[in-house]
Design an enzyme around this catalytic site. Sequence first.
Site, mmCIF file in Angstrom:
data_model
loop_
_atom_site.group_PDB
_atom_site.id
_atom_site.type_symbol
_atom_site.label_atom_id
_atom_site.label_comp_id
_atom_site.label_asym_id
_atom_site.label_seq_id
_atom_site.Cartn_x
_atom_site.Cartn_y
_atom_site.Cartn_z
ATOM 1 N N CYS A 1 45.208 29.721 35.703
ATOM 2 C CA CYS A 1 44.740 30.593 34.666
ATOM 3 C C CYS A 1 44.759 30.115 33.481
ATOM 4 C CB CYS A 1 45.341 32.065 34.784
ATOM 5 S SG CYS A 1 47.377 31.690 34.730
ATOM 6 N N ASP B 1 40.029 37.860 30.402
ATOM 7 C CA ASP B 1 40.990 37.714 31.703
ATOM 8 C C ASP B 1 40.774 36.602 32.793
ATOM 9 O OD1 ASP B 1 43.098 37.907 33.539
ATOM 10 O OD2 ASP B 1 43.126 40.073 33.792
ATOM 11 N N HIS C 1 41.995 36.013 35.626
ATOM 12 C CA HIS C 1 42.302 36.430 36.793
ATOM 13 C C HIS C 1 41.117 37.127 37.875
ATOM 14 C CE1 HIS C 1 45.893 35.908 34.240
ATOM 15 N NE2 HIS C 1 46.228 35.198 35.423
#
Length: 494
Positions: free
Chosen positions: A147, A322, A324
């Site tokens: 990430c 994000d 993820h």
Amino acid sequence: MQKWLGLWKMDCVQKVSHGVLPASSEDPEIFTNSDYVVLGETYPGQEQEESPEQPDPDGEARSDTVGGGFFSSLFGRDMSSYTPEFLLDVRSRVNFTYRTRFVPIARAPDGPSPLSLNVLVRANPINTIENYIANPDCFNTDIGWGCMIRTGQSLLGNALQTLHLGRDFRVNGNESLEKESEIVKWFNDTPDAPFSLHNFVSAGSELSDKRPGEWFGPAATARSIQALIYGFPKCGIDDCIVSVSSGDIYENEVEKVFVENPDSRILFLLGVKLGINAVNESYRESICSILNSACSVGIAGGRPSSSLYFFGYQGNEFLYFDPHISQPAVEDTFVESCHTRKFGKLHLSEMDPSMLIGVLIKGEEDWEQWKLEVMGSTIINILAKRMDDFDVSCSMDDIESVDSNLMKKDTNNNENYGVLEGDYVDIGAILPHTTNIGGSEEDDGFQDIHCKNQKIVVMGNTHTVNANLTDYEVEGVLVEKETVGIPSPINEKC
């Protein structure tokens, strides 16, 4: 029905594991009339009746956006109103996320295994097991460990997009996607792409001792970006100046670049820690000022061990992409898959204090203007030169001659007046005062610890023959009042 429930449960587990769902005991603040800021561009907030399916000019429904509430985070519903211009700007920014089934990355003999509980929880377990069976010693996905690399890619990607296409670039159809395709494809997940995950991992292994499958921090990410930029001059960034432990920038280093070419493009990567366990509230205004600058290319930060890419703010909430969210590695639709209007909001109190700030300077005039912008910043400091550039060439004999009788150990009072190995010695009195570093004598803005901004030298082996102060690193740091003082004036030999 059972299959749907299973997928829903898995989605919940992933969102909880990434910290997407806020604690139910805390209601997020709602800023209905606050302006939105996206990398230097400001958009007014607007109050309207809820119309989550109202389309944008680019043809997508508003329900793609993500607000700050529980159901908004879970189902992606729009809980507030955004202007079409704001949403189009968000969608036009580059966003890199986890990928699956990319060209395998070989596991290091002493590195982590591609098959881990962390990956099984966050990815599709069947796909993970299939990949492991096919390539037991290779990584086919960066889920669970990539990430920070992805947010570093987003920071660099938006810097390159701004550099080559301008800040007013907007994605509004296939023609615009084709226009930026060359830039975005530099980040494709293949060893041949200069800014791919594969090359980030390779640079991290060489420069930061990171193994494939290990989580990068801001410092390792910054070093990798710098090395990859230097290895690919075609990207258009002439220099990349990195600070892995502070927001300090040294004018003499920047001026050297502009002497060679006044139109040089410089990317600053500043790794900072703005607090101990949480971001100090006193830094909020400076963080907003950084994101509100036309030179900003975002901040890679987030929650502990869960990096996010911040591109703007509204009130006390910071807007982020994000990484993820996993996507398959694709070739044909890769550019399109790097754009989204789904974004999240994170309150300052929830942010991790460690972050990587990106600033793009396009020429000497840009540099002079940006210096004025950050004059009052509590995060970024423009200094004349590094303190270890000062000429402090005193021999150890000279140091010991500084009030030698005082600098001895008083065995009766059990007090140590001598300079011992490992001591922090305050030598501020003997260094030239060319800049106002640290401002006041006391700095109460560093959490609740009362610290003093001092120029110190860490004393090593004081018995080494022919040793002198040029062997020791001099730097400005925040330390508690436990330094050994050197009386002033000092011996004239210094």
